[in-house]
Design a protein around this motif. Structure first.
Motif, PDB file in Angstrom:
ATOM      1  N   LYS A  27      12.264  -2.701   0.440  1.00  0.00           N
ATOM      2  CA  LYS A  27      12.807  -2.968   1.772  1.00  0.00           C
ATOM      3  C   LYS A  27      11.978  -4.038   2.479  1.00  0.00           C
ATOM      4  O   LYS A  27      12.528  -4.919   3.159  1.00  0.00           O
ATOM      5  CB  LYS A  27      12.822  -1.678   2.599  1.00  0.00           C
ATOM      6  CG  LYS A  27      13.866  -0.668   2.165  1.00  0.00           C
ATOM      7  CD  LYS A  27      13.804   0.580   3.027  1.00  0.00           C
ATOM      8  CE  LYS A  27      14.817   1.621   2.570  1.00  0.00           C
ATOM      9  NZ  LYS A  27      14.726   2.871   3.373  1.00  0.00           N
ATOM     10  N   GLN A  28      10.647  -3.961   2.325  1.00  0.00           N
ATOM     11  CA  GLN A  28       9.767  -4.978   2.917  1.00  0.00           C
ATOM     12  C   GLN A  28      10.045  -6.349   2.299  1.00  0.00           C
ATOM     13  O   GLN A  28      10.044  -7.366   3.005  1.00  0.00           O
ATOM     14  CB  GLN A  28       8.308  -4.593   2.700  1.00  0.00           C
ATOM     15  CG  GLN A  28       7.858  -3.359   3.465  1.00  0.00           C
ATOM     16  CD  GLN A  28       6.459  -2.916   3.064  1.00  0.00           C
ATOM     17  OE1 GLN A  28       5.714  -3.666   2.420  1.00  0.00           O
ATOM     18  NE2 GLN A  28       6.090  -1.700   3.436  1.00  0.00           N
ATOM     19  N   LEU A  29      10.279  -6.357   0.998  1.00  0.00           N
ATOM     20  CA  LEU A  29      10.587  -7.608   0.293  1.00  0.00           C
ATOM     21  C   LEU A  29      11.851  -8.244   0.852  1.00  0.00           C
ATOM     22  O   LEU A  29      11.887  -9.451   1.143  1.00  0.00           O
ATOM     23  CB  LEU A  29      10.755  -7.324  -1.200  1.00  0.00           C
ATOM     24  CG  LEU A  29      11.257  -8.469  -2.081  1.00  0.00           C
ATOM     25  CD1 LEU A  29      10.229  -9.598  -2.111  1.00  0.00           C
ATOM     26  CD2 LEU A  29      11.551  -7.971  -3.494  1.00  0.00           C
ATOM     27  N   GLU A  30      12.893  -7.457   1.027  1.00  0.00           N
ATOM     28  CA  GLU A  30      14.153  -7.989   1.553  1.00  0.00           C
ATOM     29  C   GLU A  30      14.003  -8.467   2.988  1.00  0.00           C
ATOM     30  O   GLU A  30      14.485  -9.553   3.344  1.00  0.00           O
ATOM     31  CB  GLU A  30      15.249  -6.928   1.465  1.00  0.00           C
ATOM     32  CG  GLU A  30      16.603  -7.434   1.934  1.00  0.00           C
ATOM     33  CD  GLU A  30      17.725  -6.467   1.639  1.00  0.00           C
ATOM     34  OE1 GLU A  30      18.856  -6.927   1.431  1.00  0.00           O
ATOM     35  OE2 GLU A  30      17.463  -5.250   1.610  1.00  0.00           O
ATOM     36  N   ALA A  31      13.321  -7.671   3.819  1.00  0.00           N
ATOM     37  CA  ALA A  31      13.141  -8.048   5.228  1.00  0.00           C
ATOM     38  C   ALA A  31      12.334  -9.341   5.328  1.00  0.00           C
ATOM     39  O   ALA A  31      12.652 -10.226   6.134  1.00  0.00           O
ATOM     40  CB  ALA A  31      12.448  -6.927   5.988  1.00  0.00           C
ATOM     41  N   GLY A  33       2.411  -4.535  -7.486  1.00  0.00           N
ATOM     42  CA  GLY A  33       2.542  -3.216  -8.096  1.00  0.00           C
ATOM     43  C   GLY A  33       3.954  -2.683  -8.181  1.00  0.00           C
ATOM     44  O   GLY A  33       4.152  -1.544  -8.631  1.00  0.00           O
ATOM     45  N   VAL A  34       4.948  -3.449  -7.783  1.00  0.00           N
ATOM     46  CA  VAL A  34       6.341  -2.964  -7.794  1.00  0.00           C
ATOM     47  C   VAL A  34       6.944  -3.117  -9.188  1.00  0.00           C
ATOM     48  O   VAL A  34       6.858  -4.181  -9.796  1.00  0.00           O
ATOM     49  CB  VAL A  34       7.203  -3.734  -6.768  1.00  0.00           C
ATOM     50  CG1 VAL A  34       8.659  -3.306  -6.882  1.00  0.00           C
ATOM     51  CG2 VAL A  34       6.699  -3.483  -5.357  1.00  0.00           C
ATOM     52  N   SER A  35       7.543  -2.062  -9.688  1.00  0.00           N
ATOM     53  CA  SER A  35       8.236  -2.111 -10.969  1.00  0.00           C
ATOM     54  C   SER A  35       9.680  -2.555 -10.756  1.00  0.00           C
ATOM     55  O   SER A  35      10.344  -2.115  -9.811  1.00  0.00           O
ATOM     56  CB  SER A  35       8.230  -0.735 -11.629  1.00  0.00           C
ATOM     57  OG  SER A  35       9.105  -0.703 -12.744  1.00  0.00           O
ATOM     58  N   PHE A  36      10.157  -3.437 -11.646  1.00  0.00           N
ATOM     59  CA  PHE A  36      11.534  -3.917 -11.558  1.00  0.00           C
ATOM     60  C   PHE A  36      12.420  -3.236 -12.587  1.00  0.00           C
ATOM     61  O   PHE A  36      13.518  -3.703 -12.885  1.00  0.00           O
ATOM     62  CB  PHE A  36      11.573  -5.432 -11.756  1.00  0.00           C
ATOM     63  CG  PHE A  36      10.956  -6.189 -10.622  1.00  0.00           C
ATOM     64  CD1 PHE A  36       9.612  -6.541 -10.646  1.00  0.00           C
ATOM     65  CD2 PHE A  36      11.707  -6.527  -9.516  1.00  0.00           C
ATOM     66  CE1 PHE A  36       9.038  -7.226  -9.595  1.00  0.00           C
ATOM     67  CE2 PHE A  36      11.141  -7.213  -8.463  1.00  0.00           C
ATOM     68  CZ  PHE A  36       9.796  -7.562  -8.503  1.00  0.00           C
ATOM     69  N   LYS A  37      11.967  -2.110 -13.096  1.00  0.00           N
ATOM     70  CA  LYS A  37      12.743  -1.366 -14.087  1.00  0.00           C
ATOM     71  C   LYS A  37      14.096  -0.970 -13.514  1.00  0.00           C
ATOM     72  O   LYS A  37      14.186  -0.386 -12.443  1.00  0.00           O
ATOM     73  CB  LYS A  37      11.980  -0.111 -14.516  1.00  0.00           C
ATOM     74  CG  LYS A  37      12.686   0.687 -15.603  1.00  0.00           C
ATOM     75  CD  LYS A  37      11.871   1.894 -15.998  1.00  0.00           C
ATOM     76  CE  LYS A  37      12.578   2.689 -17.092  1.00  0.00           C
ATOM     77  NZ  LYS A  37      11.794   3.890 -17.489  1.00  0.00           N
ATOM     78  N   SER A  54       4.949   5.466  -6.352  1.00  0.00           N
ATOM     79  CA  SER A  54       5.947   6.530  -6.327  1.00  0.00           C
ATOM     80  C   SER A  54       7.295   5.913  -5.981  1.00  0.00           C
ATOM     81  O   SER A  54       7.374   4.773  -5.497  1.00  0.00           O
ATOM     82  CB  SER A  54       5.574   7.584  -5.287  1.00  0.00           C
ATOM     83  OG  SER A  54       5.673   7.037  -3.975  1.00  0.00           O
ATOM     84  N   GLU A  55       8.382   6.647  -6.222  1.00  0.00           N
ATOM     85  CA  GLU A  55       9.713   6.141  -5.921  1.00  0.00           C
ATOM     86  C   GLU A  55       9.868   5.804  -4.440  1.00  0.00           C
ATOM     87  O   GLU A  55      10.500   4.822  -4.084  1.00  0.00           O
ATOM     88  CB  GLU A  55      10.771   7.158  -6.346  1.00  0.00           C
ATOM     89  CG  GLU A  55      11.081   7.142  -7.831  1.00  0.00           C
ATOM     90  CD  GLU A  55      11.553   5.780  -8.309  1.00  0.00           C
ATOM     91  OE1 GLU A  55      12.411   5.173  -7.637  1.00  0.00           O
ATOM     92  OE2 GLU A  55      11.066   5.318  -9.343  1.00  0.00           O
ATOM     93  N   GLN A  56       9.280   6.649  -3.585  1.00  0.00           N
ATOM     94  CA  GLN A  56       9.370   6.377  -2.145  1.00  0.00           C
ATOM     95  C   GLN A  56       8.620   5.107  -1.773  1.00  0.00           C
ATOM     96  O   GLN A  56       9.121   4.282  -1.000  1.00  0.00           O
ATOM     97  CB  GLN A  56       8.807   7.563  -1.348  1.00  0.00           C
ATOM     98  CG  GLN A  56       8.933   7.382   0.166  1.00  0.00           C
ATOM     99  CD  GLN A  56       8.447   8.592   0.942  1.00  0.00           C
ATOM    100  OE1 GLN A  56       8.106   9.610   0.345  1.00  0.00           O
ATOM    101  NE2 GLN A  56       8.413   8.480   2.257  1.00  0.00           N
ATOM    102  N   GLU A  57       7.409   4.936  -2.343  1.00  0.00           N
ATOM    103  CA  GLU A  57       6.629   3.729  -2.077  1.00  0.00           C
ATOM    104  C   GLU A  57       7.344   2.493  -2.616  1.00  0.00           C
ATOM    105  O   GLU A  57       7.364   1.445  -1.968  1.00  0.00           O
ATOM    106  CB  GLU A  57       5.247   3.858  -2.711  1.00  0.00           C
ATOM    107  CG  GLU A  57       4.349   4.886  -2.049  1.00  0.00           C
ATOM    108  CD  GLU A  57       3.051   5.100  -2.810  1.00  0.00           C
ATOM    109  OE1 GLU A  57       2.025   5.375  -2.172  1.00  0.00           O
ATOM    110  OE2 GLU A  57       3.074   4.977  -4.064  1.00  0.00           O
ATOM    111  N   ARG A  58       7.922   2.633  -3.795  1.00  0.00           N
ATOM    112  CA  ARG A  58       8.665   1.519  -4.391  1.00  0.00           C
ATOM    113  C   ARG A  58       9.838   1.123  -3.516  1.00  0.00           C
ATOM    114  O   ARG A  58      10.095  -0.065  -3.281  1.00  0.00           O
ATOM    115  CB  ARG A  58       9.152   1.924  -5.786  1.00  0.00           C
ATOM    116  CG  ARG A  58       9.970   0.862  -6.532  1.00  0.00           C
ATOM    117  CD  ARG A  58      10.289   1.379  -7.912  1.00  0.00           C
ATOM    118  NE  ARG A  58      11.009   0.419  -8.714  1.00  0.00           N
ATOM    119  CZ  ARG A  58      12.293   0.499  -9.024  1.00  0.00           C
ATOM    120  NH1 ARG A  58      13.027   1.506  -8.567  1.00  0.00           N
ATOM    121  NH2 ARG A  58      12.868  -0.403  -9.799  1.00  0.00           N
TER     122      ARG A  58
END
Length: 289
Positions: free
Chosen positions: A41-45, A75-79, A32-36
């Motif tokens: 944010k986890q990726l950046e941190a 599972g993250v989309s980079f669209k 979902s957009e919220q999960e994405r």
């Protein structure tokens, strides 16, 4: 390969711009957009913590940060975030950093470089308008200035040193630039870099060709960073290679300006004095009984 598959499978289905791996039946369910948003944010941190721990040479913490970073990608989309080339650049940067981490011996310089490249790449992905890698514009423009001054002074060794600094800075920002900039701008800059590298070799010193290449480099550098054409990179030395000429010319301009100002001030003073004298005579006549 696990990391590469994780990143490629995160492509949106029916992207139409590159690999068809996004249509694989093994792809993770879309978030979902919220999960994405939370994953990003986890990726950046994780990338920021990884940068700090690798700069400090803290292997256990850095390895844990790398696991967190890879987990955040699943599972993250980079669209809408970057192109296929940008995704490839990010994946390669992560894999390079991971390979650096698992080496038996800690190499501080390599750790510092790889962690910086990864942090800038992730930041570029998530902050298109105010990405950290854009701060390197001034640094690389200064390298170009140094090349120009050394070229004007007939110092091939210093030209080569300045070029190597420019090349090193580009290596740091390359993944971040690929993530954000059109492929044509990347190819144009790398072609110029290759050409300037050959010209800056002391064994094939060609001052005239190098002068032209450095002049062209200003525009190519602006294109790489998406800067406007009217933004100055450095003051070109045109016609005269001696810095003493420019110092003398600037000094002459200052003297002329001061002289002109002094003349105008003197004339204004004379005018005011004359007017005052005339008014005194008129007042004397006016109040004379």
């Amino acid at each position: 390969m696990l990391l590469w598959n994780t990143v490629v499978l995160a492509q949106p289905v029916g992207n139409g711009t590159g690999s068809k791996a996004g249509t694989s039946s093994t792809a993770a369910p879309s978030l979902s957009e919220q999960e994405r948003s939370e994953r990003l944010k986890q990726l950046e941190a994780a990338s920021e913590r990884l940068y700090e721990h690798m700069q400090q040479g803290n292997a256990p913490e850095a390895l844990a940060d790398m696991d967190t970073l890879i987990g955040a990608l699943e599972g993250v989309s980079f669209k809408g975030l970057t192109s296929v080339e940008g995704i490839h650049a990010l994946a390669e940067t992560i894999m390079d950093t991971k390979e650096t981490l698992v080496k038996a011996e800690v190499q501080p310089e390599e750790w510092a470089l790889s962690s910086a490249r990864l942090r800038l790449a992730v930041n570029s992905l998530l902050h298109p308008d105010k990405a950290l890698w854009q701060q390197y514009y001034k640094v690389m423009a200064d390298n170009l200035q140094q090349m120009n001054r050394a070229r004007a002074g007939g110092k091939p060794a210093e030209v080569r040193k300045a070029f190597q600094a420019l090349q090193g800075h580009y290596e740091v920002i390359r993944p971040a630039a690929i993530i954000r900039r059109p492929e044509s701008d990347i190819n144009r800059f790398e072609s110029w870099l290759s050409y300037a590298g050959r010209l800056s070799d002391e064994r094939t010193w060609d001052e005239a060709a190098l002068k032209e290449a450095i002049s062209q480099g200003g525009g190519v550098l602006k294109g790489l960073f998406g800067r406007r054409g009217d933004e100055p990179v450095f003051l070109p030395v045109t016609g005269f290679d001696s810095p003493w000429y420019w110092s003398g010319l600037i000094g002459l301009w200052i003297v002329l300006a001061l002289t002109y100002t002094g003349i105008r001030k003197y004339r204004a003073s004379q005018t005011v004095t004359a007017v005052r004298e005339q008014r005194r005579e008129e007042d004397t006549r006016r109040y004379r009984l």
